[in-house]
Motif scaffolding. Structure first.
Motif, PDB file in Angstrom:
ATOM      1  N   ASN A  18       0.849  -1.191   0.000  1.00 36.68           N
ATOM      2  CA  ASN A  18       0.000   0.000   0.000  1.00 36.68           C
ATOM      3  C   ASN A  18       0.887   1.246   0.000  1.00 36.68           C
ATOM      4  O   ASN A  18       1.886   1.292   0.714  1.00 36.68           O
ATOM      5  N   TYR A  19       0.492   2.221  -0.805  1.00 35.96           N
ATOM      6  CA  TYR A  19       1.090   3.561  -0.675  1.00 35.96           C
ATOM      7  C   TYR A  19       0.009   4.430  -0.041  1.00 35.96           C
ATOM      8  O   TYR A  19      -0.900   4.854  -0.740  1.00 35.96           O
ATOM      9  N   GLY A  20       0.105   4.678   1.225  1.00 32.89           N
ATOM     10  CA  GLY A  20      -0.978   5.401   1.883  1.00 32.89           C
ATOM     11  C   GLY A  20      -2.267   4.623   1.698  1.00 32.89           C
ATOM     12  O   GLY A  20      -2.345   3.451   2.061  1.00 32.89           O
ATOM     13  N   SER A  21      -3.258   5.249   1.075  1.00 29.43           N
ATOM     14  CA  SER A  21      -4.531   4.555   0.892  1.00 29.43           C
ATOM     15  C   SER A  21      -4.582   3.835  -0.460  1.00 29.43           C
ATOM     16  O   SER A  21      -5.504   3.073  -0.724  1.00 29.43           O
ATOM     17  N   THR A  22      -3.571   4.072  -1.320  1.00 28.16           N
ATOM     18  CA  THR A  22      -3.545   3.381  -2.614  1.00 28.16           C
ATOM     19  C   THR A  22      -3.035   1.959  -2.426  1.00 28.16           C
ATOM     20  O   THR A  22      -1.976   1.745  -1.843  1.00 28.16           O
ATOM     21  N   VAL A  23      -3.798   1.003  -2.932  1.00 29.69           N
ATOM     22  CA  VAL A  23      -3.327  -0.376  -2.892  1.00 29.69           C
ATOM     23  C   VAL A  23      -2.664  -0.673  -4.234  1.00 29.69           C
ATOM     24  O   VAL A  23      -3.327  -0.748  -5.256  1.00 29.69           O
ATOM     25  N   ALA A  24      -1.326  -0.805  -4.247  1.00 25.29           N
ATOM     26  CA  ALA A  24      -0.615  -1.023  -5.502  1.00 25.29           C
ATOM     27  C   ALA A  24      -0.553  -2.514  -5.830  1.00 25.29           C
ATOM     28  O   ALA A  24      -0.677  -2.924  -6.973  1.00 25.29           O
ATOM     29  N   LEU A  25      -0.331  -3.351  -4.809  1.00 20.70           N
ATOM     30  CA  LEU A  25      -0.343  -4.808  -4.974  1.00 20.70           C
ATOM     31  C   LEU A  25      -1.271  -5.392  -3.921  1.00 20.70           C
ATOM     32  O   LEU A  25      -1.168  -5.061  -2.741  1.00 20.70           O
ATOM     33  N   GLY A  42       0.702  -5.687 -18.299  1.00 20.02           N
ATOM     34  CA  GLY A  42      -0.340  -4.960 -17.590  1.00 20.02           C
ATOM     35  C   GLY A  42      -0.323  -3.516 -18.013  1.00 20.02           C
ATOM     36  O   GLY A  42       0.724  -2.990 -18.394  1.00 20.02           O
ATOM     37  N   ARG A  43      -1.484  -2.883 -17.908  1.00 19.41           N
ATOM     38  CA  ARG A  43      -1.530  -1.490 -18.329  1.00 19.41           C
ATOM     39  C   ARG A  43      -0.825  -0.619 -17.303  1.00 19.41           C
ATOM     40  O   ARG A  43      -0.483  -1.073 -16.206  1.00 19.41           O
ATOM     41  N   SER A  44      -0.624   0.627 -17.671  1.00 21.21           N
ATOM     42  CA  SER A  44       0.063   1.553 -16.791  1.00 21.21           C
ATOM     43  C   SER A  44      -0.701   1.708 -15.471  1.00 21.21           C
ATOM     44  O   SER A  44      -1.903   1.877 -15.475  1.00 21.21           O
ATOM     45  N   GLY A  45      -0.012   1.598 -14.359  1.00 18.40           N
ATOM     46  CA  GLY A  45      -0.659   1.714 -13.052  1.00 18.40           C
ATOM     47  C   GLY A  45      -1.105   0.383 -12.469  1.00 18.40           C
ATOM     48  O   GLY A  45      -1.649   0.327 -11.373  1.00 18.40           O
ATOM     49  N   ALA A  46      -0.835  -0.712 -13.202  1.00 16.49           N
ATOM     50  CA  ALA A  46      -1.292  -2.024 -12.740  1.00 16.49           C
ATOM     51  C   ALA A  46      -0.509  -2.511 -11.528  1.00 16.49           C
ATOM     52  O   ALA A  46      -0.993  -3.351 -10.763  1.00 16.49           O
ATOM     53  N   GLY A  47       0.713  -1.989 -11.346  1.00 17.20           N
ATOM     54  CA  GLY A  47       1.532  -2.420 -10.219  1.00 17.20           C
ATOM     55  C   GLY A  47       2.795  -3.155 -10.630  1.00 17.20           C
ATOM     56  O   GLY A  47       3.501  -3.717  -9.783  1.00 17.20           O
ATOM     57  N   LYS A  48       3.122  -3.144 -11.922  1.00 14.83           N
ATOM     58  CA  LYS A  48       4.294  -3.876 -12.414  1.00 14.83           C
ATOM     59  C   LYS A  48       5.597  -3.379 -11.783  1.00 14.83           C
ATOM     60  O   LYS A  48       6.399  -4.164 -11.291  1.00 14.83           O
ATOM     61  N   SER A  49       5.776  -2.051 -11.796  1.00 18.19           N
ATOM     62  CA  SER A  49       7.012  -1.509 -11.219  1.00 18.19           C
ATOM     63  C   SER A  49       7.089  -1.802  -9.730  1.00 18.19           C
ATOM     64  O   SER A  49       8.156  -2.147  -9.204  1.00 18.19           O
ATOM     65  N   THR A  50       5.968  -1.650  -9.051  1.00 13.24           N
ATOM     66  CA  THR A  50       5.945  -1.903  -7.607  1.00 13.24           C
ATOM     67  C   THR A  50       6.362  -3.341  -7.308  1.00 13.24           C
ATOM     68  O   THR A  50       7.138  -3.588  -6.373  1.00 13.24           O
ATOM     69  N   LEU A  51       5.879  -4.280  -8.116  1.00 11.75           N
ATOM     70  CA  LEU A  51       6.243  -5.683  -7.924  1.00 11.75           C
ATOM     71  C   LEU A  51       7.764  -5.857  -7.992  1.00 11.75           C
ATOM     72  O   LEU A  51       8.378  -6.464  -7.114  1.00 11.75           O
TER      73      LEU A  51
HETATM   74  N1  LIG Z   1       5.862   6.091  -4.698  1.00  5.10           N
HETATM   75  C1  LIG Z   1       4.532   5.993  -4.824  1.00  5.10           C
HETATM   76  N2  LIG Z   1       3.715   6.698  -4.020  1.00  5.10           N
HETATM   77  C2  LIG Z   1       2.369   6.604  -4.128  1.00  5.10           C
HETATM   78  N3  LIG Z   1       1.741   5.843  -5.033  1.00  5.10           N
HETATM   79  C3  LIG Z   1       2.487   5.113  -5.869  1.00  5.10           C
HETATM   80  C4  LIG Z   1       3.923   5.163  -5.826  1.00  5.10           C
HETATM   81  N4  LIG Z   1       4.403   4.341  -6.780  1.00  5.10           N
HETATM   82  C5  LIG Z   1       3.325   3.801  -7.395  1.00  5.10           C
HETATM   83  N5  LIG Z   1       2.179   4.263  -6.863  1.00  5.10           N
HETATM   84  C6  LIG Z   1       0.804   3.868  -7.255  1.00  5.10           C
HETATM   85  O1  LIG Z   1       0.723   2.459  -7.234  1.00  5.10           O
HETATM   86  C7  LIG Z   1       0.018   1.964  -8.342  1.00  5.10           C
HETATM   87  C8  LIG Z   1       0.899   1.015  -9.153  1.00  5.10           C
HETATM   88  O2  LIG Z   1       1.958   1.759  -9.748  1.00  5.10           O
HETATM   89  P1  LIG Z   1       3.144   1.088 -10.568  1.00  5.10           P
HETATM   90  O3  LIG Z   1       3.684  -0.063  -9.812  1.00  5.10           O
HETATM   91  O4  LIG Z   1       4.101   2.165 -10.929  1.00  5.10           O
HETATM   92  O5  LIG Z   1       2.386   0.556 -11.867  1.00  5.10           O
HETATM   93  P2  LIG Z   1       2.996   0.213 -13.309  1.00  5.10           P
HETATM   94  O6  LIG Z   1       4.466   0.069 -13.185  1.00  5.10           O
HETATM   95  O7  LIG Z   1       2.298  -1.047 -13.705  1.00  5.10           O
HETATM   96  O8  LIG Z   1       2.621   1.348 -14.208  1.00  5.10           O
HETATM   97  C9  LIG Z   1      -0.441   3.179  -9.126  1.00  5.10           C
HETATM   98  O9  LIG Z   1      -1.741   3.483  -8.746  1.00  5.10           O
HETATM   99  C10 LIG Z   1       0.500   4.270  -8.686  1.00  5.10           C
HETATM  100  O10 LIG Z   1      -0.122   5.523  -8.761  1.00  5.10           O
END
Ligand SMILES: Nc1ncnc2c1ncn2[C@@H]1O[C@H](COP(=O)(O)OP(=O)(O)O)[C@@H](O)[C@H]1O
Ligand SMILES: [Mg+2]
Lengths: 258, 286
Positions: A18-25, A42-51
């Motif tokens: 979670n990033y604050g209230s955003t659930v990324a994974l 996955g589309r942009s924002g799916a959580g790929k980078s976070t993974l």
């Molecule tokens: N450092 C961060 N702080 C807050 N929210 C984030 C941060 N990084 C990613 N997010 C949020 O987490 C979700 C997944 O992001 P991300 O992993 O970058 O997706 P992708 O790489 O698939 O485009 C998105 O909603 C994004 O806005």
């Protein structure tokens, strides 16, 4: 870590971020066998980078377990260093130190093995430099070794990025949208090098991509990610329109027809 | 007409565009909010005008007085002519001393400012407490004028150029340290992340990803601070902290107008020449 050369190289269980209230994974379970090339789609924002960032702990997971070579990953500094250096990463924007020469950029790949004192003075042995050149040769960039990184084109910079990762002598390569900033011909060349590294050096690769056509060209196993959940995990041949719909949530126009 | 027709067409065919437009419009101010903002701005303006009026009365700002003073000022300038050119030979030593004060005031300022700047940069500080402490020290050093520092050091270590150097060094450390910290905070974070991912440690990341990015900025700013220090060093002598300023204050106190003139000429030349050279040199580095 050398202890378990058998078994999966990477096991992810119940991963949540979670990033604050955003659930990324939300609840990610994924296992990678040694030598696999897995395309994460996955589309942009799916959580790929976070993974990916959870895997090498550039971000700290909220919950779940990650095992690399059978060993659970922890935040302990010493452990982390030993573990990060076996995982190479390449980035969408290359992330080279632009003012430094190509060779020095590749040498930074082995900082995880180097004591602090010689690195302060940027002391590298002849053998270390030769090794870096070898890594550059793998991506056909040895002839640019002494040029400053910011004089290279985008495709060339990404190849240097790959060489830097190779210089870590990695077991696993994380490629986070490595071709998203490159035009299609160059993108195919760069993907070609990544595929070659996987096939010839046996390095396991996780490859984030948002365009289906690239995925079709390079991948065997596809993992589809949507809103922080894995919605598909299987062979490329099962990647039907229905499955794509599940991954892209029925809004394909800007994401998969390039 | 044309453009609105096109916009309408986009609105109907592209649901994404419509959503974005809606979001944009939602983020704008409503008429009521806009009126409230205008009212606040107007009230602020009135308050500022009142404060300016008060302070002017309090400090005897008066156009009439300035006009009445013009003959006296003209008289002063007239008595300066001709400048006492011969006196310039006696000023050679103090001029060189002024430059020396500026050099050492800058060098020591860099030495002191560098660690404070590194520790005071949010993205690389080892700990938030250290960050806060560094920023506090830097603000304090910057907040105190070099003349105030000079007064303190003159009473502590006595008259001469040394208290002047110390005063400049402290003030410069504050200015430089803050600049260093901000330059470090403004770097491209990509390479830092890339090196973190290789397993590099804190010092290795500073050496390989941060220093190469900030070095040119640091060099040009150090040079700029040297130029400013020359200017400051010309007045440190007013409080007995060395340099040419001492000769300025003595000639003024002794009503030696022609000597005052030559001192002023040398100060202006010194400042103009360093500014000119500094600007050209810095332009070549960037
Ligand atoms: N450092 C961060 N702080 C807050 N929210 C984030 C941060 N990084 C990613 N997010 C949020 O987490 C979700 C997944 O992001 P991300 O992993 O970058 O997706 P992708 O790489 O698939 O485009 C998105 O909603 C994004 O806005
Ligand atoms: Mg991403």
């Amino acid at each position: 870590m050398i202890a378990s050369d058998q078994g999966p190289i990477l096991e992810i269980k119940g991963l949540r971020k979670n990033y604050g209230s955003t659930v990324a994974l939300r609840e990610v379970n994924l296992t990678a066998r040694r030598g696999e090339l897995i395309v994460i789609l996955g589309r942009s924002g799916a959580g790929k980078s976070t993974l990916m960032r959870c895997i090498n702990r550039l971000v700290t997971p909220t919950d779940g377990e990650i095992r690399f070579n059978g060993v659970p990953v922890s935040g302990d500094k010493k452990v982390l260093r030993a573990y990060r250096r076996k995982i190479g990463m390449i980035f969408q924007h290359f992330n080279l130190v632009r003012r430094l020469p190509v060779l020095e950029n590749v040498l930074t790949g082995m900082l995880g093995y180097k004591p602090t004192l010689p690195s302060i003075f940027k002391v590298f042995s002849r053998d270390e430099k030769l090794r870096a050149i070898e890594c550059l040769e793998r991506v056909d960039m040895a002839h640019k070794a002494f040029q400053r990184a910011d004089t290279l084109s985008g495709g060339e910079q990404q190849r240097v990025g790959i060489a830097r990762a190779l210089n870590q002598n990695p077991d696993l390569l994380l490629a986070d949208e490595p071709v998203a900033s490159l035009d299609p011909t160059i993108a195919r060349t760069v993907l070609g090098y990544i595929k070659q590294i996987n096939e010839e050096m046996g390095i396991t690769v996780l490859l984030n991509i948002h365009q289906v056509n690239y995925a079709r060209e390079i991948g065997h196993r596809i993992v589809g990610l949507a809103d922080g959940v894995i919605t598909f995990d299987g062979d490329i041949s099962n990647l039907t329109d229905d499955v794509l719909n599940r991954i892209y949530g029925g809004k394909p126009e800007d994401t998969y027809d390039v | 007409m044309m453009s609105s027709a096109i916009a309408n067409q986009r609105l109907t065919t592209d649901p994404d565009y419509r959503a974005r437009l809606q979001q944009r419009l939602d983020s704008e101010m409503t008429p009521a909010e806009r009126y409230r903002m205008m009212a606040v701005q107007f009230a602020t303006l009135v308050v500022v005008a009142i404060v300016l009026y008060w302070t002017a009365v309090d400090t005897n700002v008066s156009l009439g007085e300035l006009v009445r003073g013009i003959p006296a000022i003209a008289n002063y300038v007239a008595r300066m002519y001709p400048p006492d050119w011969a006196y310039s030979r006696a000023l050679l030593g103090p001029t060189i001393e002024t430059i020396e004060i500026a050099i050492w005031g800058t060098v020591l300022g860099i030495v002191l400012g560098l660690p404070l700047g590194l520790l005071g940069a949010r993205n690389i500080t080892p700990h938030v407490t250290i960050y806060a402490a560094s920023r506090f020290i830097l603000n304090a050093l910057r907040g105190v004028s070099e003349l105030v520092f000079a007064l303190i050091f003159v009473s502590a270590v006595g008259l001469g150029p040394f208290p002047g150097i110390l005063a400049l060094a402290l003030h410069n450390a504050g200015m430089l340290g803050k600049f260093y910290a901000e330059a470090i905070e403004a770097i491209d974070p990509g390479p830092v992340e890339a090196l973190q991912a290789t397993g590099a440690n804190w010092i290795q990341i500073i050496v390989f990803a941060i220093i190469p990015q900030v070095t040119p900025h640091f060099i040009t700013y150090n040079m700029y601070r040297f130029e400013v220090s020359i200017r400051s060093a010309t007045v440190l002598g007013l409080v007995g902290a060395g340099g040419i300023g001492f000769y300025l204050i003595s000639s003024i106190r002794l009503f030696d107008y022609q000597e005052t003139a030559i001192v002023l000429i040398i100060i202006v030349l010194l400042v103009v020449i360093t500014d000119y050279l500094g600007t050209r040199l810095r332009a070549r580095i960037i």
